[in-house]
Design an enzyme around this catalytic site. Structure first.
Site, mmCIF file in Angstrom:
data_model
loop_
_atom_site.group_PDB
_atom_site.id
_atom_site.type_symbol
_atom_site.label_atom_id
_atom_site.label_comp_id
_atom_site.label_asym_id
_atom_site.label_seq_id
_atom_site.Cartn_x
_atom_site.Cartn_y
_atom_site.Cartn_z
ATOM 1 N N SER A 165 0.590 -1.553 1.016
ATOM 2 C CA SER A 165 -0.836 -0.954 1.113
ATOM 3 C C SER A 165 -1.493 -0.921 -0.227
ATOM 4 O O SER A 165 -0.973 -0.595 -1.310
ATOM 5 C CB SER A 165 -0.575 0.512 1.490
ATOM 6 O OG SER A 165 -1.788 1.184 1.362
ATOM 7 N N GLY A 219 -4.451 9.927 4.892
ATOM 8 C CA GLY A 219 -5.707 10.114 3.926
ATOM 9 C C GLY A 219 -5.543 10.048 2.705
ATOM 10 O O GLY A 219 -6.367 9.845 1.754
ATOM 11 N N GLY A 260 3.003 1.707 -0.257
ATOM 12 C CA GLY A 260 2.091 1.635 -1.285
ATOM 13 C C GLY A 260 2.672 1.889 -2.530
ATOM 14 O O GLY A 260 2.846 1.235 -3.537
ATOM 15 N N SER A 261 2.704 3.322 -2.556
ATOM 16 C CA SER A 261 3.096 3.893 -3.993
ATOM 17 C C SER A 261 4.540 2.976 -4.324
ATOM 18 O O SER A 261 4.625 2.746 -5.692
ATOM 19 C CB SER A 261 3.592 5.387 -4.031
ATOM 20 O OG SER A 261 2.511 5.821 -3.707
ATOM 21 N N HIS A 288 -1.766 -4.495 3.969
ATOM 22 C CA HIS A 288 -2.202 -3.415 4.706
ATOM 23 C C HIS A 288 -3.383 -2.730 3.968
ATOM 24 O O HIS A 288 -3.469 -2.325 2.708
ATOM 25 C CB HIS A 288 -1.192 -2.478 4.693
ATOM 26 C CG HIS A 288 -1.332 -1.008 5.611
ATOM 27 N ND1 HIS A 288 -1.099 -1.034 6.974
ATOM 28 C CD2 HIS A 288 -1.780 0.069 5.108
ATOM 29 C CE1 HIS A 288 -1.592 0.307 7.239
ATOM 30 N NE2 HIS A 288 -1.884 0.779 6.213
ATOM 31 N N MET A 335 -10.986 4.677 5.352
ATOM 32 C CA MET A 335 -11.175 6.103 5.523
ATOM 33 C C MET A 335 -12.613 6.395 5.548
ATOM 34 O O MET A 335 -13.524 5.731 4.725
ATOM 35 C CB MET A 335 -10.530 6.838 4.551
ATOM 36 C CG MET A 335 -8.895 6.337 4.687
ATOM 37 S SD MET A 335 -8.166 7.629 3.452
ATOM 38 C CE MET A 335 -6.587 6.843 3.095
ATOM 39 N N MET A 378 2.554 7.170 11.957
ATOM 40 C CA MET A 378 2.406 7.596 10.432
ATOM 41 C C MET A 378 3.373 8.365 10.279
ATOM 42 O O MET A 378 3.828 9.446 10.957
ATOM 43 C CB MET A 378 1.113 8.431 10.424
ATOM 44 C CG MET A 378 -0.230 7.578 10.440
ATOM 45 S SD MET A 378 -0.590 6.332 9.466
ATOM 46 C CE MET A 378 -0.341 7.257 7.893
ATOM 47 N N GLY A 408 -2.300 8.434 -0.402
ATOM 48 C CA GLY A 408 -0.907 7.678 -0.709
ATOM 49 C C GLY A 408 0.050 8.823 -1.552
ATOM 50 O O GLY A 408 -0.468 9.836 -1.819
ATOM 51 N N GLY A 409 1.413 8.587 -1.653
ATOM 52 C CA GLY A 409 2.212 9.171 -2.514
ATOM 53 C C GLY A 409 2.647 10.403 -1.730
ATOM 54 O O GLY A 409 3.338 11.166 -2.655
ATOM 55 N N ASP A 458 -6.573 0.299 3.887
ATOM 56 C CA ASP A 458 -6.729 1.552 4.452
ATOM 57 C C ASP A 458 -8.151 1.738 4.245
ATOM 58 O O ASP A 458 -8.615 2.264 3.344
ATOM 59 C CB ASP A 458 -5.806 2.630 3.651
ATOM 60 C CG ASP A 458 -4.461 2.498 3.950
ATOM 61 O OD1 ASP A 458 -3.981 2.396 5.132
ATOM 62 O OD2 ASP A 458 -3.659 2.212 3.123
ATOM 63 N N HIS A 486 -6.204 -0.814 8.612
ATOM 64 C CA HIS A 486 -5.756 0.576 9.345
ATOM 65 C C HIS A 486 -7.125 1.381 9.228
ATOM 66 O O HIS A 486 -7.286 1.918 8.240
ATOM 67 C CB HIS A 486 -4.591 1.195 8.335
ATOM 68 C CG HIS A 486 -4.293 2.710 8.809
ATOM 69 N ND1 HIS A 486 -3.414 3.189 8.059
ATOM 70 C CD2 HIS A 486 -4.584 3.325 9.818
ATOM 71 C CE1 HIS A 486 -3.061 4.508 8.789
ATOM 72 N NE2 HIS A 486 -3.897 4.477 9.732
ATOM 73 N N ASP A 530 4.476 4.069 8.131
ATOM 74 C CA ASP A 530 3.245 3.947 7.234
ATOM 75 C C ASP A 530 3.470 5.544 6.611
ATOM 76 O O ASP A 530 2.871 6.337 7.178
ATOM 77 C CB ASP A 530 1.772 3.824 7.918
ATOM 78 C CG ASP A 530 0.731 3.891 6.714
ATOM 79 O OD1 ASP A 530 1.261 3.815 5.294
ATOM 80 O OD2 ASP A 530 -0.449 3.559 6.885
ATOM 81 N N GLY A 531 3.708 5.468 5.238
ATOM 82 C CA GLY A 531 3.745 6.566 4.554
ATOM 83 C C GLY A 531 5.154 7.069 4.222
ATOM 84 O O GLY A 531 6.130 7.091 4.876
ATOM 85 N N MET A 580 -8.892 4.484 9.502
ATOM 86 C CA MET A 580 -8.761 5.979 9.564
ATOM 87 C C MET A 580 -10.104 6.427 9.753
ATOM 88 O O MET A 580 -10.751 7.270 8.821
ATOM 89 C CB MET A 580 -7.930 6.864 8.468
ATOM 90 C CG MET A 580 -6.646 6.426 8.593
ATOM 91 S SD MET A 580 -5.493 6.642 6.853
ATOM 92 C CE MET A 580 -5.990 4.825 6.197
HETATM 93 C C1 DX5 Z 1 -2.338 6.996 4.030
HETATM 94 C C2 DX5 Z 1 -2.269 5.352 4.156
HETATM 95 C C3 DX5 Z 1 -1.034 4.491 3.562
HETATM 96 C C4 DX5 Z 1 -0.657 4.778 2.253
HETATM 97 C C5 DX5 Z 1 0.533 4.688 2.174
HETATM 98 O O1 DX5 Z 1 -3.205 7.783 4.713
HETATM 99 O O2 DX5 Z 1 -2.304 4.831 5.649
HETATM 100 O O3 DX5 Z 1 -1.239 3.195 4.055
HETATM 101 O O4 DX5 Z 1 -1.311 3.631 1.573
HETATM 102 O O5 DX5 Z 1 1.255 5.127 0.752
HETATM 103 P P1 DX5 Z 1 2.524 5.349 0.388
HETATM 104 O O6 DX5 Z 1 3.484 4.408 0.661
HETATM 105 O O7 DX5 Z 1 2.247 5.678 -1.109
HETATM 106 O O8 DX5 Z 1 2.926 6.734 1.300
HETATM 107 ZN ZN ZN Z 2 -2.362 2.965 6.253
#
Ligand code: DX5
Ligand code: ZN
Length: 217
Positions: free
Chosen positions: A7, A141, A196-197, A32, A36, A136, A143-144, A34, A65, A174-175, A67
């Site tokens: 991500s 909303g 992501g992180s 991926h 928003m 999810m 990451g991390g 995101d 994705h 995801d997450g 959102m």
């Molecule tokens: C959060 C996003 C994710 C996010 C995941 O709303 O949809 O794709 O980047 O981040 P990590 O892997 O850090 O939880």
């Molecule tokens: Zn995502």
């Protein structure tokens, strides 16, 4: 083997091109992205001009994705950005069947995403039509965030639903995905892991992707 979708939300946005090149050189299966809108989720991130720019250098398919509220408004714009997969939240669509068919008619794969509190059984009457289900494992909303453990049980229920209906949908999570949370997800039947992180805060993102891809249940 599990597929990995890094991500870009966790990348350094001042060096977004370098992050895409890292994913290009890795064993990742998808990129991926995101999107928003500050309404469906309390944050605003990447929009269509940025996705189009990413597409000019990406050598992996784009998994977008959305959102955003009422994502069916944006199918042609996501398609024009060059996305291969468009993921929409069930909670954001009044007419989900229409949105799924519009995405497919636009030539993309249709993904349906569920928030952590939305039961898998909400998919019962659409599962045979969708190419991907994105569960999810954090509230969307940011990451991390911390992985919500009950996602593993939801993967098992979703796998059962897919098998019992003969659906060809793949399961994406995801997450909060990392080397600690991934084994149980793989064991329960996940096909694609968004990270992501875990990837972009690693000193060696390519190696991190490789290690996640080879994770065992
Ligand atoms: C959060 C996003 C994710 C996010 C995941 O709303 O949809 O794709 O980047 O981040 P990590 O892997 O850090 O939880
Ligand atoms: Zn995502």
């Amino acid at each position: 083997m599990i597929k990995v979708a890094p991500s870009l939300l966790a990348a350094d946005f001042a060096r977004l091109g370098e992050a895409v090149e890292i994913v290009n050189r890795s064993e990742a299966s998808l990129i991926h992205i995101d999107v928003m809108d500050g309404v469906f989720v309390p944050n605003i991130t990447i929009g269509f001009p940025v996705i189009s720019a990413i597409k000019t250098i990406a050598r992996k398919p784009l998994d977008v994705h959305m959102m955003v509220t009422d994502p069916g408004r944006f199918v042609s714009q996501v398609r024009d950005c060059g996305a291969e997969i468009m993921n929409v939240h069930l909670e954001a669509c009044t007419h989900l069947d229409r949105v799924v068919h519009t995405i497919k008619a636009a030539g993309m794969q249709a993904g349906v995403t569920l928030n952590p509190a939305t039961p898998v059984m909400m998919l019962q009457d659409i599962i045979s039509e969708v190419d991907m289900v994105l569960l999810m494992s954090v509230n969307p909303g940011f990451g991390g965030q911390k992985f919500i453990a009950n996602t593993v049980a939801k993967v098992s229920s979703l796998k059962q639903l897919i098998i019992s209906t003969g659906s060809r949908a793949v399961i994406e999570i995801d997450g909060g995905v990392d080397l600690n949370t991934a084994p149980a997800l793989v064991g329960a039947g996940a096909d694609v892991l968004v990270a992501g992180s875990y990837v972009f805060r690693s000193p060696d993102p390519i190696d991190a992707i490789d290690r996640l891809r080879h994770i065992k249940p």
